[in-house]
Motif scaffolding. Structure first.
Motif, short mmCIF file in Angstrom:
data_model
loop_
_atom_site.label_atom_id
_atom_site.label_comp_id
_atom_site.label_asym_id
_atom_site.label_seq_id
_atom_site.Cartn_x
_atom_site.Cartn_y
_atom_site.Cartn_z
N ALA A 6 0.86 -1.18 0.00
CA ALA A 6 0.00 0.00 0.00
C ALA A 6 0.90 1.23 0.00
O ALA A 6 1.64 1.46 0.95
N TRP A 29 -1.82 -1.25 -4.05
CA TRP A 29 -2.89 -0.26 -3.95
C TRP A 29 -2.26 1.09 -3.68
O TRP A 29 -1.25 1.20 -2.97
N PRO A 33 -4.73 5.85 -8.16
CA PRO A 33 -4.58 4.57 -8.87
C PRO A 33 -3.55 4.59 -9.99
O PRO A 33 -2.90 3.57 -10.27
N THR A 36 -0.11 3.00 -9.55
CA THR A 36 0.10 1.55 -9.50
C THR A 36 0.46 0.98 -10.87
O THR A 36 0.78 -0.21 -10.98
N THR A 49 -9.32 -1.47 -2.91
CA THR A 49 -9.29 -0.80 -1.61
C THR A 49 -8.19 -1.41 -0.75
O THR A 49 -7.73 -2.53 -1.01
N LEU A 53 -6.83 -5.33 -0.51
CA LEU A 53 -5.39 -5.63 -0.54
C LEU A 53 -5.02 -6.58 0.60
O LEU A 53 -4.36 -7.59 0.40
#
Length: 295
Positions: A6, A29, A33, A36, A49, A53
């Motif tokens: 994350a 994540w 976005p 990524t 979300t 994850l």
């Protein structure tokens, strides 16, 4: 191993690249976005979300901007701790105050999971090569579980105490590094009448006690910046240093101590940021401070 990340900024993406290259199954994540895309292109899956994850991963690595980001990513309704995370391991690598990590460790324990805080020394290059310096705050059992994975990311792992200790050590290590960029720029300004070639100037400093280790490692890029040349994408920019300096000063206030040098450097960096230079890499700061470059 099924790993989640994350926070796919510069460092998160570099760590993702390293782990994918070692054959791990990765899910990523990010609040934005688009950030990524590099990891997904390299073979990672994207989660919608943080909760999603965490559900897909046995180990979740977080490397986030600040304490507010940690609050949002861990504690929100769709955060990492919103679902059933019993038995999972969280490795938290952000640079924040110790109290943030201590509070997080308590919440993770209440969810019957484990937390290892491991802020790291090093930038994008070392992250891609598995040569970071890990500063661990955790209990020994959690560290034993995390160590095999940490050893794939770090050239050295130092267990400096319980949760919060890693954060304290990372802030302490970053302080002289950040101050050095300002100090070296001021030193370069004193040499301007000499007309010494930037590469030679950096080499001279690097061979004396007036240089930090970072100058030996990144001296070529510093010389390029002093010569007005492009040094490529930023790895640790001035805005990130401003954030760390503010965090150090907040921590110092809590401890009842003063950091006058850090405070003055923050003032100088704030002026540079307000002039539009918040995104410059550390290697460009001496050029800016000395007047050798204005961008």
């Amino acid at each position: 191993m099924n790993i989640g990340i994350a926070g796919t900024g510069r460092m998160g993406n570099a760590i993702a690249s390293r782990l994918i290259g070692l054959g791990h199954t990765l899910t990523v994540w990010n609040r934005t976005p688009e950030k990524t895309k590099a990891a997904v292109a390299a073979g990672a899956a994207a989660a919608a979300t943080p909760t999603a994850l965490a559900s897909k991963a046995d180990v979740v690595i977080t490397i986030l901007t600040n304490a507010a980001a940690i609050d949002a990513v861990y504690y929100s309704a769709d955060g990492l701790l919103a679902g059933d995370v019993r038995g999972k391991l969280f490795i938290e690598m952000s640079t924040v105050r110790p109290e943030t990590e201590r509070a997080l460790a308590e919440w993770v324990a209440k969810k019957h999971a484990q937390l290892v805080e491991c802020p790291v020394g090093g930038t994008v290059g070392p992250a891609k090569e598995g040569k970071l310096f890990g500063l661990v705050g955790a209990d020994s059992q959690a560290l034993d579980r995390a160590r095999p994975l940490l050893e794939q990311m770090c050239r050295r792992i130092e267990h400096v105490g319980p949760a919060g200790a890693g954060a304290a050590m990372k802030l302490a290590i970053n302080l002289p590094l950040i101050v050095f960029w300002q100090a070296f720029g001021e030193a370069v300004a004193l040499t301007k009448p000499l007309g010494i070639d930037p590469a030679r100037l950096v080499e001279i400093f690097s061979d004396t006690s007036g240089a930090a280790t970072v100058l030996k490692n990144r001296g070529a890029a510093v010389a390029k910046a002093l010569a007005g040349e492009d040094t490529g994408p930023a790895a640790f920019d001035l805005d990130a240093m401003r954030k760390d300096l503010r965090t150090m000063l907040e921590e110092a206030t809590g401890l009842g101590v003063e950091l006058p040098t850090a405070a003055r450097v923050l003032e100088a960096f704030d002026r540079a940021a307000h002039a539009g230079h918040g995104g410059i890499d550390g290697v460009r700061i001496p050029a800016w401070v000395s007047g050798a470059a204005k961008s």
